[in-house]
Design an enzyme around this catalytic site. Structure first.
Site: not given
Length: 645
Positions: A378, A325
């Site tokens: 991401e 993330d």
């Protein structure tokens, strides 16, 4: 009397029992210990026939560390640990501390008289929030997914169909008659497996399961980097969920957050009276957006900690992939910062050199130890070579989310069809960069939170047009090169914005528009799996060909997807207006009958039923630089998938 009892117990801490060897200290302090979870934390064991647990923690700036817990009345004077040389590690064996015992580390710092009780950074289990103690636990489990593990490399490759169902464990499905409680890991296993299998998704991706104090962070503010949240059960219960999904042929991807951590007093922040895990200077160590701390990637022991966390989920929980993330926030020192609020690197640049080194180290080690898994970034910027090998200068990820595609495509679909001709480039722009990375096309949770509404709510027009638009959006996603990701609820057109504290709106499936949309996603997944042309060359320019990307006047695009075999070609034609188009001619490479594989306007999907009666015969009429063409009827706001026979 109490004083005597305490001193008697204190002598029970044994310093002669240790899980740590000289090599462990060396590797940990060097930043290359990738399985420190086997040594630090708490480990149930016996010492000379006496049951107990060995405890250890890294706290180099402490003058004293003790273990407090349910086995010593939380008294910090009873079980003091012993410093292990100059490693900064404190360790000791405590008889009578058994599986299920609650504990924390009581740290008396050398600085400012700071005294604090901390959760175990490497604890395998923690109390159910809002309680914050760690729990002595083991990782014993009998896995039954050997068949999956032996063959999963073929399912994780760039040539395989990867269609990901993104799930938040606490809100996928709840039990309304029991005060709206979430399902446990074991309750979820058969329900989720049945559903994912029925919908033909290949993988599930869980928003972070790692323990987190604030439920509203969805797991993205992690405190337990080695513990699945106890909100839904024990570590073994989560293993059961992964195991069950594997036995049903479903891959499991875990979101992992090495970018930042929360400032909760029981967690990693200011751990031993110093900024141990985070940078001391807030210009490098504090995240302005999330009010969280940023890891100090330049500190060797912090790298050992994070690397061990990554390997832990791959080793112990059989994760098939890790999705990292907020990579962009790691790469740039000036991320979300104004001038003067950040410190340049040693060359004067904005790149976080230490974080870059860490990400490369993570990917190299993950693929070395587990060559049959995937890693996903991401990453929302134009940073080059995110999904290219380290040896050519890349970050080493297997794949990268295409956030630009998500933004551009949703922007295009938000326009009324009458204006779409002026925004045609939003559909076609990604093909200028689509081979720069190995992309996943995400329609993720980020698009249905924080006031953005639901996907169906973003579509223009009346109810029929909104659902036709959403079926068309999904068709366009599956037509494009790249792996696929869809957030839970989007597959049946959830009406309200996603809420983490309530169930998905399963009740709307009683309405034909919703059940029809769900049927459409199921058929798209089935087609994507079964047609090599739609997945085999997802990351190879040879797998894609525009037929006509310039017909902005009618807002129609046509393209070919190709597999490795000459016969594997699928034609996709999309009509982005509500006007049916008769005798729309599309150039094709070969003659014969072209069968209509899918039509998003089919009545079984709650469409109007306009189509081509199962297909069309090629005519020797050149078009679009090709020797043959088809005369097609294009349904309104719909996509056609055809294949030559």
């Amino acid at each position: 009397m109490m004083k005597d009892a305490s001193s008697t117990l204190s002598s029970a801490v044994r310093s002669d029992v240790s899980l740590l060897a000289a090599e462990d200290f060396h590797l940990f302090n060097e930043g290359t210990h990738y399985r420190i979870y086997q040594k630090l934390g708490s480990h149930v064991m016996e010492a000379e026939g006496e049951p107990g647990a060995c405890f250890s923690v890294w706290a180099p700036n402490a003058k004293r560390v003790s273990v407090i817990g349910s086995f010593n009345r939380w008294d910090p004077h009873v079980h003091a640990l012993h410093a292990r040389g100059n490693s900064g590690i404190w360790e000791g064996f405590i008889p009578g501390a058994t599986k299920g015992s609650l504990y924390k580390f009581h740290i008396d710092s050398r600085h400012h008289g700071h005294v604090v009780d901390k959760t175990d950074p490497i604890g395998f289990m923690h109390e159910k929030p809002p309680r914050t103690a760690s729990v002595v636990w083991d990782l014993d489990y009998q896995w039954n997914d050997q068949g999956w593990m032996q063959g999963r490399g073929g399912r994780e490759s760039l040539q395989s169909p990867i269609s990901i169902y993104e799930v938040h464990l606490g809100s996928w499905m709840r039990v309304p008659e029991e005060h709206n409680r979430p399902l446990s890991y074991r309750e979820m296993a058969p329900r989720l497996a049945d559903y994912v299998q029925r919908m033909y998704f290949t993988h599930v991706e869980f928003l972070p399961v790692m323990e987190h104090p604030f439920y509203g962070s969805w797991g993205y503010q992690t405190t337990g980097y080695f513990a699945p949240t106890s909100r839904y059960g024990t570590p073994q219960d989560f293993m059961f969920l992964v195991d069950y999904l594997h036995q049903r042929g479903i891959g499991v991807i875990l979101d992992w957050v090495p970018s930042h951590f929360p400032s909760d007093g029981h967690g990693l922040a200011y751990f031993d009276g110093t900024h141990l895990f985070e940078h001391a200077d807030s210009r490098k160590g504090f995240h302005p957006d999330w009010k969280t701390h940023i890891f100090n990637y330049g500190r060797n022991e912090v790298r050992s900690f994070l690397m061990s966390s990554a390997m832990f989920w791959l080793d112990q929980y059989h994760a098939d992939g890790l999705r990292v993330d907020a990579v962009a926030s790691m790469l740039y020192l000036d991320y979300s910062r104004k001038q003067g609020e950040w410190i340049p690197n040693k060359y004067g640049g904005r790149e976080n050199l230490e974080a870059i080194d860490f990400l490369r180290q993570f990917n190299q080690e993950a693929f070395k130890e587990h060559p049959d898994i995937q890693t996903y970034a991401e990453e929302s910027t134009s940073w080059p070579m995110v999904s290219r090998p380290v040896y050519v200068g890349g970050l080493g990820f297997g794949m990268k989310w295409d956030m630009g595609w998500m933004h551009d495509t949703l922007s295009y679909f938000s326009h009324d069809p009458i204006h779409r001709r002026f925004h045609h480039n939003l559909l076609t722009f990604r093909m200028l960069y689509s081979w720069h990375e190995n992309f996943v096309l995400p329609l993720s949770h980020d698009e249905v939170v924080h006031g953005k509404g639901s996907l169906i709510g973003k579509m223009p027009g009346d109810e029929w047009q909104r659902f036709a638009n959403l079926r068309l959006l999904y068709a366009y996603m599956y037509a494009q090169p790249g792996k696929k990701l869809l957030f839970m609820g989007d597959e049946f057109g959830q009406v309200r914005e996603w809420a983490h504290d309530s169930s998905l709106e399963w009740h709307v499936l009683q309405y034909p528009v919703h059940s029809g949309l769900q049927n459409w996603v199921e058929q798209l997944n089935r087609l994507y799996r079964n047609q090599p042309a739609l997945h085999q060359l997802d990351h190879d320019p040879a797998g894609f060909e525009w037929v006509d990307c310039n017909d902005s006047a009618t807002s129609v695009i046509s393209l070919l997807r190709k597999g490795k075999a000459e016969k594997d070609k699928v034609l996709i034609v999309c009509n982005f207006t509500p006007i049916p188009r008769k005798d729309y001619r599309v150039g094709i490479p070969s003659g014969g009958w072209w069968r209509e594989l899918l039509n998003s306007d089919g009545k079984e999907y709650a469409g109007s039923g306009i189509g081509n009666a199962g297909g069309a015969m090629a005519e020797a009429q050149p078009k679009h630089g090709r020797p043959f063409s088809l005369s097609l009827t294009l349904p309104p706001l719909a996509a056609l998938f055809l294949k030559g026979e």
